[in-house]
Design an enzyme around this catalytic site. Structure first.
Site, PDB file in Angstrom:
ATOM      1  N   ARG A  57      43.020  47.865  39.739  1.00 52.15           N
ATOM      2  CA  ARG A  57      44.254  47.493  40.446  1.00 52.15           C
ATOM      3  C   ARG A  57      45.469  47.573  39.513  1.00 52.15           C
ATOM      4  NH1 ARG A  57      41.022  47.573  43.987  1.00 52.15           N
ATOM      5  NH2 ARG A  57      41.000  46.267  45.847  1.00 52.15           N
TER       6      ARG A  57
ATOM      7  N   SER B 178      44.292  41.397  49.470  1.00 55.14           N
ATOM      8  CA  SER B 178      43.896  40.461  48.406  1.00 55.14           C
ATOM      9  C   SER B 178      45.135  39.947  47.696  1.00 55.14           C
ATOM     10  CB  SER B 178      43.040  41.172  47.363  1.00 55.14           C
ATOM     11  OG  SER B 178      41.904  41.710  47.953  1.00 55.14           O
TER      12      SER B 178
ATOM     13  N   GLU C 261      47.595  39.641  42.520  1.00 60.52           N
ATOM     14  CA  GLU C 261      47.558  41.093  42.697  1.00 60.52           C
ATOM     15  C   GLU C 261      48.846  41.573  43.351  1.00 60.52           C
ATOM     16  OE1 GLU C 261      46.403  43.993  45.492  1.00 60.52           O
ATOM     17  OE2 GLU C 261      44.322  43.491  45.048  1.00 60.52           O
TER      18      GLU C 261
HETATM   19  N1  EPU Z   1      33.157  35.733  48.938  1.00 59.56           N
HETATM   20  C1  EPU Z   1      33.206  34.385  49.157  1.00 59.56           C
HETATM   21  N2  EPU Z   1      34.072  33.901  50.086  1.00 59.56           N
HETATM   22  C2  EPU Z   1      34.888  34.725  50.814  1.00 59.56           C
HETATM   23  C3  EPU Z   1      34.810  36.110  50.623  1.00 59.56           C
HETATM   24  C4  EPU Z   1      33.947  36.601  49.671  1.00 59.56           C
HETATM   25  O1  EPU Z   1      32.500  33.615  48.517  1.00 59.56           O
HETATM   26  O2  EPU Z   1      35.669  34.190  51.611  1.00 59.56           O
HETATM   27  C5  EPU Z   1      32.244  36.254  47.912  1.00 59.56           C
HETATM   28  C6  EPU Z   1      30.961  36.786  48.495  1.00 59.56           C
HETATM   29  O3  EPU Z   1      29.918  36.386  47.689  1.00 59.56           O
HETATM   30  C7  EPU Z   1      31.136  38.292  48.406  1.00 59.56           C
HETATM   31  C8  EPU Z   1      32.029  38.450  47.200  1.00 59.56           C
HETATM   32  O4  EPU Z   1      32.876  37.289  47.214  1.00 59.56           O
HETATM   33  O5  EPU Z   1      29.918  38.919  48.205  1.00 59.56           O
HETATM   34  C9  EPU Z   1      32.869  39.683  47.233  1.00 59.56           C
HETATM   35  O6  EPU Z   1      33.607  39.719  48.435  1.00 59.56           O
HETATM   36  P1  EPU Z   1      34.048  41.100  49.104  1.00 59.56           P
HETATM   37  O7  EPU Z   1      32.943  42.060  49.039  1.00 59.56           O
HETATM   38  O8  EPU Z   1      34.675  40.797  50.407  1.00 59.56           O
HETATM   39  O9  EPU Z   1      35.113  41.702  48.119  1.00 59.56           O
HETATM   40  P2  EPU Z   1      36.245  41.040  47.252  1.00 59.56           P
HETATM   41  O10 EPU Z   1      35.839  41.033  45.845  1.00 59.56           O
HETATM   42  O11 EPU Z   1      36.620  39.751  47.846  1.00 59.56           O
HETATM   43  C10 EPU Z   1      37.422  43.353  46.801  1.00 59.56           C
HETATM   44  C11 EPU Z   1      38.822  43.906  46.851  1.00 59.56           C
HETATM   45  C12 EPU Z   1      39.223  44.211  48.300  1.00 59.56           C
HETATM   46  C13 EPU Z   1      38.240  45.215  48.855  1.00 59.56           C
HETATM   47  C14 EPU Z   1      36.809  44.614  48.764  1.00 59.56           C
HETATM   48  C15 EPU Z   1      35.744  45.573  49.209  1.00 59.56           C
HETATM   49  C16 EPU Z   1      40.023  42.966  44.974  1.00 59.56           C
HETATM   50  C17 EPU Z   1      41.042  41.989  44.502  1.00 59.56           C
HETATM   51  N3  EPU Z   1      39.761  42.967  46.264  1.00 59.56           N
HETATM   52  O12 EPU Z   1      37.438  42.094  47.470  1.00 59.56           O
HETATM   53  O13 EPU Z   1      40.499  44.817  48.267  1.00 59.56           O
HETATM   54  O14 EPU Z   1      38.541  45.540  50.211  1.00 59.56           O
HETATM   55  O15 EPU Z   1      36.527  44.265  47.387  1.00 59.56           O
HETATM   56  O16 EPU Z   1      35.573  46.595  48.266  1.00 59.56           O
HETATM   57  O17 EPU Z   1      39.502  43.717  44.153  1.00 59.56           O
HETATM   58  C18 EPU Z   1      42.874  44.498  48.510  1.00 59.56           C
HETATM   59  O18 EPU Z   1      42.993  44.877  47.348  1.00 59.56           O
HETATM   60  O19 EPU Z   1      43.877  44.147  49.188  1.00 59.56           O
HETATM   61  C19 EPU Z   1      41.530  44.353  49.088  1.00 59.56           C
HETATM   62  C20 EPU Z   1      41.353  43.826  50.283  1.00 59.56           C
END
Ligand code: EPU
Length: 336
Positions: free
Chosen positions: A164, A236, A332
């Site tokens: 990012r 995010s 971010e």
């Molecule tokens: N989780 C929680 N609570 C929640 C959501 C997630 O505990 O409310 C935990 C779960 O264990 C889950 C893990 O967090 O397995 C990861 O969650 P998720 O796969 O939804 O991905 P993320 O790390 O929360 C990142 C990106 C997103 C992107 C997703 C999918 C960043 C900051 N965010 O989110 O990007 O869509 O992966 O690849 O890297 C964006 O940048 O605007 C964005 C939405």
């Protein structure tokens, strides 16, 4: 050249958080020449360059000139047997660009379907989702230097892409405008990426192709992430923190269940969403500022929240994460 400059314009339609602040001057530009002209005729003004306004939290009226990149055009500029080079203007909507690629059966951006924002903003934070980052399909971009007014082509290496992040968000912050981006996309057979867990589940039973991957991504995003045209948000709000191995080992002792992803040099990336969720913030709401009910990483504006209310909520979360986990969450989203 006659410029269609407007005064005291609300930026409400131009930011996905749905924040109602005003800009002293505003103009949408359709060509690079117009951009240079506007800059030459408004030397004294502070500048805010807007793409899709989808990674931005506005907290006060802007006492300067807002320039919205509205240049359009997508064209194939080169190809061989395996790949196609496509040039897209900065003002193109990102998802429309992805759809254009899918229609032409060009591979590489299908996992990035439905990300809000514009083509020109995509390299700034090296957008990424579901196992793919922009840098994997990025070839180069044309950039206007705001100080010298010269246009330079930046190669992938020169963009210094990171998680990012890029040179445009870092060393060159506020000094450049991306005018167009060149992508290197694949012809069939495509290399498919279904490493993201939810993705292979969504595809269960179907043999993956770039079209059904994009469809699955659209479904996953629509289930988890709020649609900015319905509930204001900037995706995010926080970055996922990357911890040095020592800090990670200590944290894991206390919280063995924490999800984690290995990075380079023994570092470990953990989901900020997990930290925020564990603190009980998911679905939290104070007036019209809140934390999304399905994804704790996303702050939302239920209607009338001010940028300052959202910022205050972000700081409250950041403070609590520091207090409980001793982790410094980074924003971010750009806060202005
Ligand atoms: N989780 C929680 N609570 C929640 C959501 C997630 O505990 O409310 C935990 C779960 O264990 C889950 C893990 O967090 O397995 C990861 O969650 P998720 O796969 O939804 O991905 P993320 O790390 O929360 C990142 C990106 C997103 C992107 C997703 C999918 C960043 C900051 N965010 O989110 O990007 O869509 O992966 O690849 O890297 C964006 O940048 O605007 C964005 C939405």
């Amino acid at each position: 050249m006659v410029l269609n400059l407007q005064n005291d314009i609300s930026l409400l339609p131009y930011n996905t958080f749905g924040i109602n602040v005003k800009s002293k001057k505003f103009i949408g530009i359709k060509t690079t020449e117009a951009l240079i002209n506007v800059l030459n005729q408004n030397e004294e003004d502070a500048l805010l360059i807007l793409g899709g306004g989808s990674n931005l939290l506005l907290t006060e009226d802007f006492d300067g000139l807002t320039i919205r990149m509205e240049n359009q055009g997508i064209e194939i500029i080169k190809e061989d047997e395996d790949w196609v080079m496509v040039k897209a203007a900065a003002g193109e909507n990102w998802h429309d660009f992805v759809l254009w690629c899918l229609e032409k059966n060009l591979g590489g951006v299908e996992n990035l379907a439905l990300i809000p924002g514009s083509v020109g903003a995509a390299p700034i934070q090296n957008i990424g989702a579901y196992g793919v980052e922009l840098k994997e399909v990025f070839e180069s971009c044309e950039v206007l230097n705001l100080n010298t007014r010269e246009i330079k082509t930046f190669s992938k290496k020169e963009c210094e892409f990171g998680y990012r992040n890029s040179i445009f968000k870092d060393k060159l912050k506020g000094q450049s405008v991306i005018c167009s981006v060149n992508f290197k996309l694949s012809k069939p057979p495509h290399k498919i990426n279904t490493t993201y867990r939810g993705l292979s589940e969504k595809l269960a039973g179907r043999s993956p192709n770039i079209q059904n991957i994009a469809q699955a991504i659209i479904e996953i995003r629509s289930e988890k992430l709020p649609n900015p045209s319905v509930i204001g948000n900037s995706g995010s709000f926080f970055k996922n923190p990357v911890l040095p191995s020592k800090q990670w080992i200590e944290l894991q002792k206390k919280y063995p269940e924490i999800p984690h992803y290995p990075e380079q040099d023994g570092k470990v990336k953990i989901p900020a969403a997990w930290l925020i969720d564990t603190l009980g913030f998911k679905g939290y709401r104070k007036n019209d500022a809140g934390v999304h009910k399905n994804q704790a990483l996303v702050l939302v504006n239920y209607g009338e929240a001010s940028g300052l209310e959202i910022k205050k909520l972000a700081q409250e979360i950041k403070g609590k994460v520091m207090e409980v986990f001793a982790i410094d969450l980074e924003f971010e989203v750009n806060i202005l």
